[in-house]
Write a protein that holds these residues in place. Structure first.
Motif, PDB file in Angstrom:
ATOM      1  N   MET A 195       0.832  -1.208   0.000  1.00 26.21           N
ATOM      2  CA  MET A 195       0.000   0.000   0.000  1.00 26.21           C
ATOM      3  C   MET A 195       0.863   1.254   0.000  1.00 26.21           C
ATOM      4  SD  MET A 195      -3.571  -0.494   2.075  1.00 26.21           S
ATOM      5  CE  MET A 195      -3.073  -1.401   3.543  1.00 26.21           C
ATOM      6  N   LEU A 196       1.923   1.263   0.813  1.00 25.81           N
ATOM      7  CA  LEU A 196       2.823   2.419   0.820  1.00 25.81           C
ATOM      8  C   LEU A 196       3.448   2.634  -0.551  1.00 25.81           C
ATOM      9  CD1 LEU A 196       4.806   2.068   4.174  1.00 25.81           C
ATOM     10  CD2 LEU A 196       3.181   3.870   3.584  1.00 25.81           C
ATOM     11  N   LEU A 197       3.974   1.554  -1.134  1.00 27.50           N
ATOM     12  CA  LEU A 197       4.680   1.674  -2.408  1.00 27.50           C
ATOM     13  C   LEU A 197       3.739   2.041  -3.549  1.00 27.50           C
ATOM     14  CD1 LEU A 197       7.077  -1.403  -2.093  1.00 27.50           C
ATOM     15  CD2 LEU A 197       7.635   1.013  -1.729  1.00 27.50           C
ATOM     16  N   SER A 198       2.464   1.690  -3.418  1.00 26.06           N
ATOM     17  CA  SER A 198       1.517   1.971  -4.508  1.00 26.06           C
ATOM     18  C   SER A 198       1.293   3.460  -4.704  1.00 26.06           C
ATOM     19  CB  SER A 198       0.177   1.285  -4.235  1.00 26.06           C
ATOM     20  OG  SER A 198      -0.530   1.922  -3.182  1.00 26.06           O
ATOM     21  N   THR A 199       1.633   4.271  -3.706  1.00 22.14           N
ATOM     22  CA  THR A 199       1.437   5.717  -3.833  1.00 22.14           C
ATOM     23  C   THR A 199       2.490   6.362  -4.719  1.00 22.14           C
ATOM     24  OG1 THR A 199       2.820   6.290  -1.927  1.00 22.14           O
ATOM     25  CG2 THR A 199       0.502   5.740  -1.497  1.00 22.14           C
ATOM     26  N   GLY A 200       3.633   5.695  -4.877  1.00 16.91           N
ATOM     27  CA  GLY A 200       4.717   6.264  -5.664  1.00 16.91           C
ATOM     28  C   GLY A 200       5.505   7.330  -4.927  1.00 16.91           C
ATOM     29  N   ARG A 201       5.185   7.562  -3.667  1.00 17.01           N
ATOM     30  CA  ARG A 201       5.908   8.582  -2.907  1.00 17.01           C
ATOM     31  C   ARG A 201       7.291   8.071  -2.511  1.00 17.01           C
ATOM     32  NH1 ARG A 201       0.684   9.179  -0.311  1.00 17.01           N
ATOM     33  NH2 ARG A 201      -0.257  11.152  -0.938  1.00 17.01           N
ATOM     34  N   SER A 202       8.258   8.962  -2.496  1.00 16.59           N
ATOM     35  CA  SER A 202       9.583   8.622  -2.006  1.00 16.59           C
ATOM     36  C   SER A 202       9.562   8.562  -0.486  1.00 16.59           C
ATOM     37  CB  SER A 202      10.609   9.655  -2.460  1.00 16.59           C
ATOM     38  OG  SER A 202      10.359  10.897  -1.825  1.00 16.59           O
ATOM     39  N   GLU A 203      10.629   8.014   0.084  1.00 14.61           N
ATOM     40  CA  GLU A 203      10.725   7.967   1.542  1.00 14.61           C
ATOM     41  C   GLU A 203      10.716   9.374   2.130  1.00 14.61           C
ATOM     42  OE1 GLU A 203      14.055   6.532   4.767  1.00 14.61           O
ATOM     43  OE2 GLU A 203      13.613   5.173   3.099  1.00 14.61           O
ATOM     44  N   ALA A 204      11.415  10.303   1.499  1.00 12.50           N
ATOM     45  CA  ALA A 204      11.460  11.684   1.989  1.00 12.50           C
ATOM     46  C   ALA A 204      10.073  12.331   1.939  1.00 12.50           C
ATOM     47  CB  ALA A 204      12.455  12.500   1.180  1.00 12.50           C
ATOM     48  N   TYR A 240       7.225  10.746   2.062  1.00  5.99           N
ATOM     49  CA  TYR A 240       6.374  10.128   3.076  1.00  5.99           C
ATOM     50  C   TYR A 240       6.725  10.622   4.472  1.00  5.99           C
ATOM     51  CZ  TYR A 240       2.528   7.021   2.278  1.00  5.99           C
ATOM     52  OH  TYR A 240       1.267   6.556   2.043  1.00  5.99           O
ATOM     53  N   LEU A 241       7.993  10.860   4.712  1.00  7.92           N
ATOM     54  CA  LEU A 241       8.396  11.357   6.020  1.00  7.92           C
ATOM     55  C   LEU A 241       7.758  12.721   6.282  1.00  7.92           C
ATOM     56  CD1 LEU A 241      10.095  10.867   8.534  1.00  7.92           C
ATOM     57  CD2 LEU A 241      12.028  11.944   7.360  1.00  7.92           C
ATOM     58  N   ARG A 242       7.767  13.577   5.285  1.00  2.00           N
ATOM     59  CA  ARG A 242       7.119  14.887   5.440  1.00  2.00           C
ATOM     60  C   ARG A 242       5.625  14.719   5.702  1.00  2.00           C
ATOM     61  NH1 ARG A 242      11.057  16.409   1.509  1.00  2.00           N
ATOM     62  NH2 ARG A 242       9.700  15.740  -0.201  1.00  2.00           N
ATOM     63  N   ARG A 243       5.009  13.791   5.002  1.00  2.00           N
ATOM     64  CA  ARG A 243       3.577  13.558   5.157  1.00  2.00           C
ATOM     65  C   ARG A 243       3.257  13.057   6.574  1.00  2.00           C
ATOM     66  NH1 ARG A 243      -0.879  12.591   1.956  1.00  2.00           N
ATOM     67  NH2 ARG A 243      -2.359  11.008   2.698  1.00  2.00           N
ATOM     68  N   LEU A 244       4.044  12.134   7.066  1.00  2.00           N
ATOM     69  CA  LEU A 244       3.793  11.569   8.389  1.00  2.00           C
ATOM     70  C   LEU A 244       4.076  12.588   9.498  1.00  2.00           C
ATOM     71  CD1 LEU A 244       5.248   7.969   7.951  1.00  2.00           C
ATOM     72  CD2 LEU A 244       2.858   8.681   7.868  1.00  2.00           C
ATOM     73  N   ARG A 245       5.108  13.384   9.305  1.00  2.00           N
ATOM     74  CA  ARG A 245       5.402  14.424  10.300  1.00  2.00           C
ATOM     75  C   ARG A 245       4.253  15.416  10.430  1.00  2.00           C
ATOM     76  NH1 ARG A 245      11.646  15.369   8.345  1.00  2.00           N
ATOM     77  NH2 ARG A 245      12.690  14.187  10.008  1.00  2.00           N
ATOM     78  N   ALA A 246       3.500  15.606   9.349  1.00  2.00           N
ATOM     79  CA  ALA A 246       2.402  16.571   9.359  1.00  2.00           C
ATOM     80  C   ALA A 246       1.133  16.020  10.002  1.00  2.00           C
ATOM     81  CB  ALA A 246       2.093  17.012   7.920  1.00  2.00           C
ATOM     82  N   LEU A 247       1.079  14.708  10.224  1.00  2.00           N
ATOM     83  CA  LEU A 247      -0.098  14.115  10.853  1.00  2.00           C
ATOM     84  C   LEU A 247      -0.164  14.496  12.325  1.00  2.00           C
ATOM     85  CD1 LEU A 247      -0.081  10.459   9.426  1.00  2.00           C
ATOM     86  CD2 LEU A 247      -1.527  12.382   8.710  1.00  2.00           C
ATOM     87  N   PRO A 248      -1.361  14.551  12.891  1.00  2.00           N
ATOM     88  CA  PRO A 248      -1.476  14.814  14.333  1.00  2.00           C
ATOM     89  C   PRO A 248      -0.722  13.753  15.126  1.00  2.00           C
ATOM     90  CG  PRO A 248      -3.618  14.974  13.252  1.00  2.00           C
ATOM     91  CD  PRO A 248      -2.674  14.413  12.231  1.00  2.00           C
ATOM     92  N   ARG A 249      -0.059  14.198  16.181  1.00  4.45           N
ATOM     93  CA  ARG A 249       0.694  13.265  17.021  1.00  4.45           C
ATOM     94  C   ARG A 249      -0.274  12.489  17.906  1.00  4.45           C
ATOM     95  NH1 ARG A 249       5.891  13.865  18.276  1.00  4.45           N
ATOM     96  NH2 ARG A 249       5.423  13.357  20.438  1.00  4.45           N
TER      97      ARG A 249
END
Length: 271
Positions: free
Chosen positions: A182-191, A193-202
């Protein structure tokens, strides 16, 4: 000279082996690296100093650099890999997601007790540096593992490994889908995805002391597995399944990073 029939038979065996699905691992390298990097963001200065001291000399002397070490043991150290193979998961789906140590983790061989035991070794400054480094590698990996829902699911289908599906016209299984597909299907790079996850509520995982509340994390992960719709109705997966469940994957990764940071801060509070 190799006989033609022998050569053909050898080729058939090789191709058959190449087509067999590899054993599913938790999250996959990118997922484990993301959890580790999110945790690094939240380490105290003292914990960072201790981690850097332990990691000095490693090929990639960072938390993400060691995040998949426990999975890599299958190839790099098969004996240790086999000995610790049951430390990656716990099966509590059949028990309404309620963990009981005696029943679910005999001899401490499950992810819940492995996290507790390895965190204690990591925190023990009387242990050798080598022992604490190995414990750090295990803790980083296993806190990631316990937040992958199928690592706390049903034993009857081996955590989704026995559930065969077809996703994007490729055969796989439900465990691998949640690990990485599922992660890889988005085509997002690790960098990215890291930005995306950091932006999620803690997520609020509360204060953590040792031993860490790893049973709570396993029970929460298990409850994801038992939700209606988690197991797809058809083998051929629709995009709607990914659209529905990818946010859950991201939330679990984010929670894993917060939990890991708190465990490491508690274990590496000296120095």
């Amino acid at each position: 000279m190799v006989r033609p029939l022998l050569l053909a038979a050898t080729l058939v065996v090789f191709l058959a082996g190449a087509l067999l699905p590899a054993p599913a691992l938790a999250w996959g390298p990118m997922g484990h690296r993301l959890v580790a990097q999110l945790a690094w963001d939240d380490l105290t200065p003292a914990a960072r100093r201790q981690a850097e001291m332990l990691l000095k000399g490693e090929p990639d002397a960072t938390l993400p650099g060691i995040a998949s070490w426990a999975d890599d043991l299958r190839d790099s150290d098969p004996v240790l890999g086999k000995t610790t193979s049951r430390w990656h998961f716990v099966n509590i789906g059949e028990h309404d997601c309620a963990y009981e140590q005696v029943r679910d983790c005999p001899n401490g061989n499950c992810v819940v007790e492995a996290i507790r035991a390895q965190a204690a070794i990591l925190a023990d400054t009387k242990r050798t540096r080598a022992e604490r480094l190995q414990a750090l590698k295990f803790v980083v990996h296993f806190v990631g593992d316990v937040h992958q829902p199928l690592h706390a699911g049903y034993g009857r289908d081996k955590g989704g490994n026995d559930v065969q599906i077809n996703f994007n016209d490729r055969g796989t299984n439900l465990h691998t889908l949640w690990d990485s597909r599922m992660l890889l299907s988005t085509g997002r790079s690790e960098a990215d995805y890291l930005r995306r996850l950091r932006a999620l509520p803690r997520p609020d995982v509360g204060a953590i002391a040792l031993p860490p509340p790893s049973a709570d994390w396993a029970e929460q992960s298990c409850r994801v597995v038992t939700q209606p719709g988690f197991y797809p109705r058809r083998a051929k997966l629709e995009q709607s399944y990914v659209d529905q469940h990818l946010p859950v994957v991201e939330q679990q990764l984010r929670a894993g990073g917060v939990a890991l940071a708190k465990v490491l801060n508690a274990a590496l509070s000296r120095g």
